[in-house]
Design an enzyme around this catalytic site. Structure first.
Site, PDB file in Angstrom:
ATOM      1  N   CYS A 119      43.350  28.680  83.111  1.00  0.00           N
ATOM      2  CA  CYS A 119      44.171  27.489  82.891  1.00  0.00           C
ATOM      3  C   CYS A 119      44.010  26.494  84.028  1.00  0.00           C
ATOM      4  O   CYS A 119      44.207  25.291  83.849  1.00  0.00           O
ATOM      5  CB  CYS A 119      45.633  27.875  82.700  1.00  0.00           C
ATOM      6  SG  CYS A 119      46.283  28.905  84.019  1.00  0.00           S
ATOM      7  N   GLU A 129      54.053  28.408  81.090  1.00  0.00           N
ATOM      8  CA  GLU A 129      52.882  28.110  81.910  1.00  0.00           C
ATOM      9  C   GLU A 129      51.749  27.852  80.931  1.00  0.00           C
ATOM     10  O   GLU A 129      51.273  28.773  80.265  1.00  0.00           O
ATOM     11  CB  GLU A 129      52.567  29.262  82.863  1.00  0.00           C
ATOM     12  CG  GLU A 129      51.583  28.878  83.952  1.00  0.00           C
ATOM     13  CD  GLU A 129      50.146  29.166  83.573  1.00  0.00           C
ATOM     14  OE1 GLU A 129      49.437  28.187  83.216  1.00  0.00           O
ATOM     15  OE2 GLU A 129      49.741  30.329  83.617  1.00  0.00           O
ATOM     16  N   LYS A 157      54.700  41.331  74.772  1.00  0.00           N
ATOM     17  CA  LYS A 157      53.752  41.151  73.669  1.00  0.00           C
ATOM     18  C   LYS A 157      52.439  40.648  74.257  1.00  0.00           C
ATOM     19  O   LYS A 157      52.292  39.487  74.579  1.00  0.00           O
ATOM     20  CB  LYS A 157      54.306  40.129  72.658  1.00  0.00           C
ATOM     21  CG  LYS A 157      53.856  40.379  71.204  1.00  0.00           C
ATOM     22  CD  LYS A 157      52.367  40.221  70.964  1.00  0.00           C
ATOM     23  CE  LYS A 157      51.950  38.765  70.891  1.00  0.00           C
ATOM     24  NZ  LYS A 157      50.485  38.629  70.521  1.00  0.00           N
ATOM     25  N   GLU A 172      41.375  20.573  76.878  1.00  0.00           N
ATOM     26  CA  GLU A 172      41.075  21.849  77.527  1.00  0.00           C
ATOM     27  C   GLU A 172      40.084  22.625  76.667  1.00  0.00           C
ATOM     28  O   GLU A 172      40.358  22.930  75.512  1.00  0.00           O
ATOM     29  CB  GLU A 172      42.352  22.664  77.731  1.00  0.00           C
ATOM     30  CG  GLU A 172      42.126  23.951  78.492  1.00  0.00           C
ATOM     31  CD  GLU A 172      43.413  24.708  78.761  1.00  0.00           C
ATOM     32  OE1 GLU A 172      43.573  25.235  79.878  1.00  0.00           O
ATOM     33  OE2 GLU A 172      44.265  24.766  77.854  1.00  0.00           O
TER      34      GLU A 172
END
Length: 488
Positions: free
Chosen positions: A293, A259, A184, A391
């Site tokens: 990331c 992750e 996906k 973040e």
């Protein structure tokens, strides 16, 4: 078949790949994917939902249990993966172009991505014949040995920042181990995942081994996580969504690897090569427009070199200008969407409101109606400020001074994240001390951002668990069976 402005056939855009065939979404619905550099629609994509996930999981289960896959020689699986790498290499220019149009990243960065994908498929092609068990000397007149077997049906959910790379990091090791997959992709960047389906078929994957369902996270993604016949979810994305996946996966006790996000410290010590550190700090936050990331979004600089480094960094950032991402000379791209642009601008406004000093950038750039943000640098940031803790996923750097090594380590580790860290020093002893003390899954010394298919990657703390890449990734896609034989 008809082609559109992205230059690929219609068959790989507005349909799903399930069981070795293209099909419309059960609902008949579609949604648009956009070019971030212009804001213009690229094409319509099938809006898969729970019904389509059901079909894809059924196809994957049938393929997993069929002799054409489950009994395939490991060497043959490796050959298929190697052929996939060859096809990707032959189509590298086209795939990089699609990635740039769908994601907005500069073409040069998309070309690096495609090279990374080729490397991943070739690396795991070699692992297919090396999934070995062991013989264990147990008590008694017994033979005890282990088998390392595939898990079954893997649901892979990938983000929009490195679409084809993230697909390869999951698809290649999962296939090498003999699993089947329902992939996906992120709704913002579905196009290269659909091309990967074409490549798998051409390379010889049996029908149903690799399925691609495009759709929204709250429909297709949620249905994949909840599906009782999915044995494992491999997810890369935000920490918030990772927590939702863990909660939902608990109902079926499926295996999960995550992750997730990061707020990585990039630490410049007083004995660092300042020019090299500037280049590393620049790449650490502005590569892929900060949408990494592992972005070095917290720049910790020793107070004795703080001002000199910041001056060099701001000068370098001033040369970054918007322009056509397909121009090979361009080094700056837009953020992925209008929503992300508003998120990034909101963090910049919050940084200023909380007292951080804006040194450069901080505004939306007007170019071709796309979603562009100026490279932004703050100084005088404190640990408690939002831009030092959360973040942002954009080109925004928070610079924090420190006075000694212990303070730098303490600041670096005072975060809920632990994905990566960088250290810049000319002292080998200090470098290794920092490498041991930092709570991060990857530590770079006198460099930033290098990755390799052979080296494990993953996070500490709320940056997730499990290791992708290297031999460690095989643990995510296999299970061990112990076999006892009475020899008496």
């Amino acid at each position: 078949m008809a082609t559109t402005q992205i230059g690929v056939e219609r068959r790989a855009q507005d349909r799903l790949w399930i069981g070795g065939e293209w099909s419309d979404a059960t609902s008949g619905g579609t949604f648009a994917t956009y070019n971030p550099s212009t804001g213009a629609e690229l094409t319509q994509v099938a809006a898969g939902d729970a019904a389509d996930i059901d079909r894809a999981v059924a196809a994957a289960r049938q393929a997993f249990e069929h002799p054409s896959w489950s009994r395939m020689d490991a060497a043959k699986r490796g050959e298929i993966l190697w052929r996939m790498a060859d096809i990707i290499e032959a189509r590298a220019s086209e795939l990089a172009r699609i990635e740039t149009l769908d994601n907005g990243k500069p073409l040069r960065e998309a070309q690096i991505d495609v090279a990374t994908v080729i490397d991943a498929f070739r690396y795991y092609a070699g692992w297919a014949t090396k999934l070995e068990g062991e013989t264990i000397p147990v008590r008694g007149n017994m033979l005890n040995y282990t088998l390392r077997e595939p898990l079954g049906v893997v649901g892979a959910i990938i983000p929009w920042n490195f679409p084809l790379v993230m697909a390869s990091w999951k698809v290649a090791p999962a296939l090498a181990c003999g699993n089947t997959i329902v992939l996906k992709p992120a709704e913002q960047t579905p196009l290269t995942a659909l091309e990967l389906a074409v490549i798998g078929q051409e390379a010889g994957l049996p029908p149903g081994v690799l399925n691609v369902v495009t759709g929204l996270g709250e429909t297709a993604g949620a249905a994949l996580v909840a599906h009782p016949d999915v044995d494992k979810i491999a997810f890369t994305g935000s920490t918030q969504v990772g927590k939702l996946i863990m909660r939902e996966a608990a109902s079926t006790l499926k295996k999960v690897s995550l992750e997730l996000g990061g707020k990585s410290p990039n630490i410049v010590l007083d004995d660092a090569d300042l020019d090299a550190a500037v280049r590393g700090a620049f790449a650490g936050i502005f590569y892929n427009n900060g949408q990494c990331c592992t972005a070095g979004s917290r720049l910790l600089v020793h107070e004795s070199v703080h001002d000199a480094l910041l001056e060099k960094l701001v000068e370098r950032a001033s040369f970054m200008q918007p322009g056509e991402p397909l121009d090979p000379k361009r080094r700056m791209g837009p953020v992925i969407s209008e929503e992300q642009l508003e998120r990034v601008i909101g963090y910049i406004q919050k940084g200023r409101a909380e007292g951080a000093e804006l040194v450069t950038g901080g505004e939306r750039l007007q170019y071709e109606n796309g979603w562009w943000v100026q490279p932004t640098v703050f100084r005088g940031v404190t640990e408690q400020q939002t831009i030092a803790q959360e973040e942002i996923f954009g080109p925004v750097l928070a610079t924090i001074p420190f006075s000694d090594d212990d303070e730098a380590i303490a600041i670096a580790n005072r975060s809920m994240y632990g994905l990566a860290a960088g250290v810049w020093t000319s002292n080998v002893k200090r470098a290794h001390r920092f490498a041991r003390a930092l709570q991060a899954g990857t530590v770079w010394i006198n460099t930033y951002h290098p990755l390799d298919a052979a080296s494990p990657f993953g996070g500490y703390k709320q940056s997730g668990f499990g290791r992708e890449l290297g031999g460690h990734a095989l643990e995510l896609y296999t299970q061990v069976k112990s076999v006892w034989v009475d020899l008496s």
